[in-house]
Design a protein around this motif. Sequence first.
Motif, mmCIF file in Angstrom:
data_model
loop_
_atom_site.group_PDB
_atom_site.id
_atom_site.type_symbol
_atom_site.label_atom_id
_atom_site.label_comp_id
_atom_site.label_asym_id
_atom_site.label_seq_id
_atom_site.Cartn_x
_atom_site.Cartn_y
_atom_site.Cartn_z
ATOM 1 N N HIS A 185 -5.500 17.178 9.686
ATOM 2 C CA HIS A 185 -4.220 17.362 10.356
ATOM 3 C C HIS A 185 -3.919 16.135 11.221
ATOM 4 O O HIS A 185 -4.691 15.767 12.106
ATOM 5 N N GLY A 186 -2.808 15.461 10.937
ATOM 6 C CA GLY A 186 -2.421 14.277 11.701
ATOM 7 C C GLY A 186 -3.044 12.984 11.222
ATOM 8 O O GLY A 186 -2.953 11.964 11.906
ATOM 9 N N SER A 187 -3.656 13.002 10.034
ATOM 10 C CA SER A 187 -4.375 11.810 9.550
ATOM 11 C C SER A 187 -3.493 10.889 8.717
ATOM 12 O O SER A 187 -2.444 11.281 8.196
ATOM 13 N N PRO A 232 0.837 -1.204 0.000
ATOM 14 C CA PRO A 232 0.000 0.000 0.000
ATOM 15 C C PRO A 232 0.867 1.247 0.000
ATOM 16 O O PRO A 232 2.077 1.176 0.221
ATOM 17 N N ILE A 233 0.251 2.396 -0.251
ATOM 18 C CA ILE A 233 0.908 3.690 -0.093
ATOM 19 C C ILE A 233 0.255 4.375 1.093
ATOM 20 O O ILE A 233 -0.969 4.462 1.177
ATOM 21 N N ALA A 234 1.072 4.829 2.033
ATOM 22 C CA ALA A 234 0.559 5.443 3.254
ATOM 23 C C ALA A 234 0.747 6.951 3.185
ATOM 24 O O ALA A 234 1.875 7.440 3.112
ATOM 25 N N SER A 235 -0.357 7.680 3.193
ATOM 26 C CA SER A 235 -0.337 9.137 3.058
ATOM 27 C C SER A 235 -0.653 9.784 4.409
ATOM 28 O O SER A 235 -1.747 9.619 4.947
ATOM 29 N N VAL A 236 0.324 10.525 4.947
ATOM 30 C CA VAL A 236 0.163 11.197 6.238
ATOM 31 C C VAL A 236 0.124 12.701 5.998
ATOM 32 O O VAL A 236 0.995 13.246 5.317
ATOM 33 N N SER A 237 -0.875 13.377 6.576
ATOM 34 C CA SER A 237 -1.080 14.810 6.329
ATOM 35 C C SER A 237 -0.903 15.639 7.600
ATOM 36 O O SER A 237 -1.325 15.232 8.683
ATOM 37 N N PHE A 238 -0.290 16.810 7.427
ATOM 38 C CA PHE A 238 -0.126 17.775 8.513
ATOM 39 C C PHE A 238 -0.502 19.163 8.004
ATOM 40 O O PHE A 238 -0.261 19.492 6.841
ATOM 41 N N GLY A 239 -1.072 19.967 8.886
ATOM 42 C CA GLY A 239 -1.412 21.328 8.503
ATOM 43 C C GLY A 239 -2.849 21.453 8.035
ATOM 44 O O GLY A 239 -3.741 20.757 8.531
ATOM 45 N N ALA A 240 -3.077 22.351 7.075
ATOM 46 C CA ALA A 240 -4.428 22.643 6.603
ATOM 47 C C ALA A 240 -5.117 21.399 6.044
ATOM 48 O O ALA A 240 -4.512 20.622 5.303
ATOM 49 N N ALA A 241 -6.371 21.202 6.412
ATOM 50 C CA ALA A 241 -7.167 20.107 5.841
ATOM 51 C C ALA A 241 -7.463 20.429 4.381
ATOM 52 O O ALA A 241 -7.819 21.557 4.046
ATOM 53 N N ARG A 242 -7.294 19.436 3.511
ATOM 54 C CA ARG A 242 -7.534 19.642 2.084
ATOM 55 C C ARG A 242 -8.385 18.511 1.513
ATOM 56 O O ARG A 242 -8.327 17.361 1.976
#
Length: 261
Positions: free
Chosen positions: A219-221, A182-192
């Motif tokens: 953020h943090g997802s 799988p590809i794991a995408s981790v996000s920080f900052g503004a929700a998009r």
Amino acid sequence: MEKFVIGEQSKRSSTSDVQKSPKKKMKLEISERMKEEDAEEDEDAASAEFSHPVPWRKIEADRLDCDYALLFSKQEADQLFKQLEEEVVYSTGERAKVHVFGKMHDIPRKQATYGDVGLIYTYSGVKHSARPWTPTLEHIRDAVTKTTGRTFNFVLVNRYKDGLDRMGEHRDDERELDPVSPIASVSFGAARDFIFRHRDARGKQSCRQIEPVKLELAHGSLLLMNPPTNTFWYHSLPVRKKVLSPRINLTFRRIIPASKK
């Protein structure tokens, strides 16, 4: 039926022995109870290892298979965002461009590549060598591995200064990528907003009516894109003019070293 008969025979045999020795009966009962408790503890430990973060949200459509959850608390995510801003060195020059329809174009965001020594990732016609892992990227990678049970040897970092920075529709289907990982995408900052579109439902020549799938990456997802998602679905991060703050996204991948291809 044979298992049931054997079990009954064994039970009768043990009953005879127990009648001769009450102490043996007590020891057998204690032993069995301890085995059951150990089994329950092992099961709970295994469950706990992969149950954080909870709850997971399953996202499915026609050959789209994703899992979504909050990986970090707001406090943790705030701190990690700050550390990424200090540590990550973004690409410049040719490495900050993409090859589209025979021409080179500037990437509408900042980009960096990190990973194990010697790894090279070809993205939009440009080769990217992996920089050594930073402490913060290692920490996030290990958190993803602990949560998912999957290992990753490379990460693509994208920084969006605001809602005008974007990512066009594409599939992560490069030859270097391990097709079963799988590809794991981790996000920080503004929700998009993050939008999936099936390959058969794109453009004027589309042959099927399949609704796009839209998510808001918080953020943090963590978004886990499982196979065969990237074979059948394109994804994008479109312009959102009302978003005024930055976002950093990390997509952890497993690249097959050139020597093993």
